[in-house]
Design an enzyme around this catalytic site. Structure first.
Site, PDB file in Angstrom:
ATOM      1  N   ASP A  13       0.826  -1.225   0.000  1.00 34.19           N
ATOM      2  CA  ASP A  13       0.000   0.000   0.000  1.00 34.19           C
ATOM      3  C   ASP A  13       0.851   1.262   0.000  1.00 34.19           C
ATOM      4  O   ASP A  13       0.462   2.285   0.555  1.00 34.19           O
ATOM      5  CB  ASP A  13      -0.955   0.039   1.211  1.00 34.19           C
ATOM      6  CG  ASP A  13      -1.725  -1.239   1.377  1.00 34.19           C
ATOM      7  OD1 ASP A  13      -2.214  -1.758   0.366  1.00 34.19           O
ATOM      8  OD2 ASP A  13      -1.822  -1.732   2.515  1.00 34.19           O
ATOM      9  N   LYS A  16       2.138   2.074  -4.964  1.00 31.80           N
ATOM     10  CA  LYS A  16       2.803   1.493  -6.152  1.00 31.80           C
ATOM     11  C   LYS A  16       2.005   1.751  -7.409  1.00 31.80           C
ATOM     12  O   LYS A  16       2.561   1.988  -8.467  1.00 31.80           O
ATOM     13  CB  LYS A  16       2.976  -0.026  -5.981  1.00 31.80           C
ATOM     14  CG  LYS A  16       4.054  -0.416  -5.027  1.00 31.80           C
ATOM     15  CD  LYS A  16       4.227  -1.909  -4.978  1.00 31.80           C
ATOM     16  CE  LYS A  16       3.019  -2.650  -4.465  1.00 31.80           C
ATOM     17  NZ  LYS A  16       2.606  -2.308  -3.096  1.00 31.80           N
ATOM     18  N   GLY A  40      -4.271  -4.461  -4.540  1.00 34.14           N
ATOM     19  CA  GLY A  40      -5.181  -3.526  -5.192  1.00 34.14           C
ATOM     20  C   GLY A  40      -4.447  -2.244  -5.450  1.00 34.14           C
ATOM     21  O   GLY A  40      -3.912  -1.646  -4.529  1.00 34.14           O
ATOM     22  N   HIS A  41      -4.363  -1.856  -6.703  1.00 34.64           N
ATOM     23  CA  HIS A  41      -3.708  -0.599  -7.014  1.00 34.64           C
ATOM     24  C   HIS A  41      -4.766   0.434  -7.327  1.00 34.64           C
ATOM     25  O   HIS A  41      -5.623   0.211  -8.175  1.00 34.64           O
ATOM     26  CB  HIS A  41      -2.800  -0.754  -8.227  1.00 34.64           C
ATOM     27  CG  HIS A  41      -1.542  -1.497  -7.916  1.00 34.64           C
ATOM     28  ND1 HIS A  41      -0.973  -1.511  -6.668  1.00 34.64           N
ATOM     29  CD2 HIS A  41      -0.735  -2.227  -8.690  1.00 34.64           C
ATOM     30  CE1 HIS A  41       0.119  -2.247  -6.695  1.00 34.64           C
ATOM     31  NE2 HIS A  41       0.282  -2.699  -7.913  1.00 34.64           N
ATOM     32  N   GLN A 225       1.995  -6.122  -2.921  1.00 39.20           N
ATOM     33  CA  GLN A 225       2.319  -6.104  -1.480  1.00 39.20           C
ATOM     34  C   GLN A 225       3.682  -5.422  -1.277  1.00 39.20           C
ATOM     35  O   GLN A 225       4.074  -4.597  -2.082  1.00 39.20           O
ATOM     36  CB  GLN A 225       2.289  -7.513  -0.868  1.00 39.20           C
ATOM     37  CG  GLN A 225       0.907  -8.140  -0.800  1.00 39.20           C
ATOM     38  CD  GLN A 225       0.551  -8.947  -2.015  1.00 39.20           C
ATOM     39  OE1 GLN A 225       1.413  -9.547  -2.660  1.00 39.20           O
ATOM     40  NE2 GLN A 225      -0.704  -8.991  -2.360  1.00 39.20           N
TER      41      GLN A 225
HETATM   42  P1  GDP Z   1      -0.765   0.637  -3.788  1.00 43.11           P
HETATM   43  O1  GDP Z   1      -1.502  -0.638  -3.683  1.00 43.11           O
HETATM   44  O2  GDP Z   1       0.665   0.464  -3.410  1.00 43.11           O
HETATM   45  O3  GDP Z   1      -0.982   1.339  -5.077  1.00 43.11           O
HETATM   46  O4  GDP Z   1      -1.317   1.594  -2.682  1.00 43.11           O
HETATM   47  P2  GDP Z   1      -2.800   2.064  -2.350  1.00 43.11           P
HETATM   48  O5  GDP Z   1      -3.842   1.199  -2.924  1.00 43.11           O
HETATM   49  O6  GDP Z   1      -2.834   2.363  -0.919  1.00 43.11           O
HETATM   50  O7  GDP Z   1      -2.872   3.419  -3.189  1.00 43.11           O
HETATM   51  C1  GDP Z   1      -2.446   4.546  -2.655  1.00 43.11           C
HETATM   52  C2  GDP Z   1      -3.573   5.541  -2.462  1.00 43.11           C
HETATM   53  O8  GDP Z   1      -2.969   6.776  -2.214  1.00 43.11           O
HETATM   54  C3  GDP Z   1      -4.426   5.756  -3.687  1.00 43.11           C
HETATM   55  O9  GDP Z   1      -5.713   6.180  -3.285  1.00 43.11           O
HETATM   56  C4  GDP Z   1      -3.698   6.875  -4.417  1.00 43.11           C
HETATM   57  O10 GDP Z   1      -4.521   7.622  -5.253  1.00 43.11           O
HETATM   58  C5  GDP Z   1      -3.194   7.680  -3.270  1.00 43.11           C
HETATM   59  N1  GDP Z   1      -1.902   8.321  -3.484  1.00 43.11           N
HETATM   60  C6  GDP Z   1      -0.829   7.852  -4.178  1.00 43.11           C
HETATM   61  N2  GDP Z   1       0.195   8.712  -4.076  1.00 43.11           N
HETATM   62  C7  GDP Z   1      -0.253   9.749  -3.287  1.00 43.11           C
HETATM   63  C8  GDP Z   1       0.349  10.924  -2.780  1.00 43.11           C
HETATM   64  O11 GDP Z   1       1.508  11.227  -3.027  1.00 43.11           O
HETATM   65  N3  GDP Z   1      -0.421  11.705  -1.966  1.00 43.11           N
HETATM   66  C9  GDP Z   1      -1.699  11.416  -1.639  1.00 43.11           C
HETATM   67  N4  GDP Z   1      -2.357  12.245  -0.821  1.00 43.11           N
HETATM   68  N5  GDP Z   1      -2.303  10.299  -2.084  1.00 43.11           N
HETATM   69  C10 GDP Z   1      -1.581   9.478  -2.905  1.00 43.11           C
END
Ligand code: GDP
Length: 431
Positions: A13, A16, A40-41, A225
């Site tokens: 999370d 990525k 989940g991205h 992950q």
């Molecule tokens: P992933 O599985 O690694 O992609 O992580 P997540 O599912 O937690 O996705 C990250 C969340 O944070 C998503 O809702 C993105 O739109 C949001 N996000 C990503 N980068 C940033 C950032 O730099 N700032 C903020 N405020 N939100 C972000």
């Protein structure tokens, strides 16, 4: 031509999805090499949110080759739903751009049932899995009774392997867990329908990847992950069922390590964790709550509230070592705006020793670990509109510099908001 692996440097999370989406603009080949729909991205494109669980986020860019590698475990129903949704939204036009490894394992209904039944049965001992059958599917892979995509599209083999598996799985479900058994005919009919729809995408993806690489295309290998959920190096047993570190990008896609040019570790500006397991820098106060709310720290797959804490550089340094990370992408720096002071964990104090780049494997040691913190001045001015390092506040810049020094590798990218443009790009991993 360069091939770059992108992995999470924490507990997943890390954002990525956004980073892979940005790098996918430069790459022509995007490969997922492990995990299943426990990942989940979340991507925000043109203000619209898209959540992808299986298909690499590169699919959102026209003309990219997207591969679901042999290291994955795939629920065909979920994959087809994802394909249908993307098509409905006109985000996936060309079927010839998607390839599924014939060696990837299939998540079957009994995997999901067993996953849920185990978590219920073991109560306080539970791992906190997403309940999607990922672990049981990997167990079957190791036990050599798993069904692979190649089996799914071969009616005779599929029927035979399904029958063999159900004999054992139904015994377990009914006699040990006290649940209902699963009907062979119902599963066969359902999965045969999936097989017909997925058949055109199923192939030897190792060869597809090789062809692209030989044609001098940039390749992006996308992990799911994070490092500390790795089956070997994570906080075992509170880990995922596959290897999440960079080494597995090769095994899980069918390419050799000599083809890899760089590894990007995604590191959120603070730490979060979903589910059970140790978390040295976890915050139980209003700062933790603030990070959880501002950072919208809810799981993309399960909707579970994420536990939040300070950035833990002991973990990140271990990730740099385990995956040979060559550069970091720091995400969600904007979430720390308004918090003062900000802390970074630079060591674990444990029984008279201090570890600076070692996360103990023996979980019983975690109850005695005291985090060693460094305090940095926070910032109150918003940083979302920063597009170059010079646009950042001096305090946020210092935070990044400190992080870089502690990690021992450069920061390639800083994300200051969820949108594609809310990004400071310092260097491309492909150059
Ligand atoms: P992933 O599985 O690694 O992609 O992580 P997540 O599912 O937690 O996705 C990250 C969340 O944070 C998503 O809702 C993105 O739109 C949001 N996000 C990503 N980068 C940033 C950032 O730099 N700032 C903020 N405020 N939100 C972000």
């Amino acid at each position: 031509m360069a091939n770059v692996i992108v992995i999470g440097a924490q507990w997943g999370d890390e954002g990525k999805g956004k980073v892979v989406d940005l790098y996918a603009r430069e790459a022509e080949l995007i490969v997922r090499f492990q995990g299943g729909n426990n990942a989940g991205h979340t991507l925000v494109v043109g203000g619209k949110k898209t959540i992808l669980h299986l298909i690499p986020s590169g699919i959102l860019h026209k003309g990219k080759t997207c591969v679901l590698g042999n290291g994955m475990v795939i629920n065909p129903r979920v994959l087809l739903e994802e394909i249908d949704k993307l098509k409905e939204e006109h985000l996936f036009a060309d079927d010839t751009n998607l390839f599924i490894s014939e060696r990837a394992h299939v998540i079957m209904p009994y995997h999901i049932e067993i996953d849920g039944a185990r978590e219920n049965k073991w109560g306080c001992m539970k791992i906190g899995t997403t309940g999607r059958g990922i672990g049981p599917a990997y167990e079957d892979k190791a036990s050599r009774v798993g069904l692979r995509m190649a089996d799914l599209i071969n009616e005779t083999v599929f029927r035979e392997k399904l029958r063999h598996n159900l004999e054992e799985k139904n015994f377990l479900l009914t006699r040990f867990f006290g649940m209902n058994g699963i009907s062979e005919d119902a599963v066969f009919d359902e999965y045969s329908r999936y097989a017909e729809r997925l058949r055109p995408y199923i192939t030897d993806t190792s060869k597809i990847i090789e062809e692209k690489i030989c044609h001098g295309r940039h390749g992006l290998f996308e992990g799911a992950q994070g490092t500390h959920l790795d089956i070997d190096y994570g906080t075992y047993p509170f880990v995922t069922a596959s290897a999440t570190i960079a080494g597995n990008a090769c095994t899980g896609s069918g390419i050799g390590p000599t083809k890899i040019d760089g590894v990007v570790g995604i590191c959120k500006a603070y730490t979060t964790r979903v589910g059970q397991g140790p978390f040295v820098t976890e915050l139980f106060d209003e700062v933790g709550e603030r990070i959880q709310k501002t950072g919208q720290e809810f799981g993309a797959t399960t909707g579970r509230k994420r536990r939040c804490g300070w950035l833990d550089m002991v973990m990140v340094k271990q990730s740099v070592r385990l995956s040979g990370i060559t550069g970091l992408a720091v995400t969600k720096l904007d979430v720390l705006t308004g918090i003062n002071p900000i802390r970074i964990c630079v060591g674990y104090r444990c029984g008279g020793e201090t570890f600076r780049d070692y996360v103990p494997s023996d979980l019983s040691r975690f109850k005695d670990i005291e985090p060693v913190y460094e305090e940095l001045e926070g910032w109150s001015d918003p940083i979302e509109s920063a597009r170059s390092i010079g646009d950042l506040t001096s305090q946020s810049r210092r935070y990044i510099e400190r992080l870089e020094l502690l990690a021992g590798v450069p920061v390639n990218l800083i994300s200051v908001g969820p949108g594609r443009d809310d990004t400071i790009i310092l260097r491309s991993p492909f150059s």
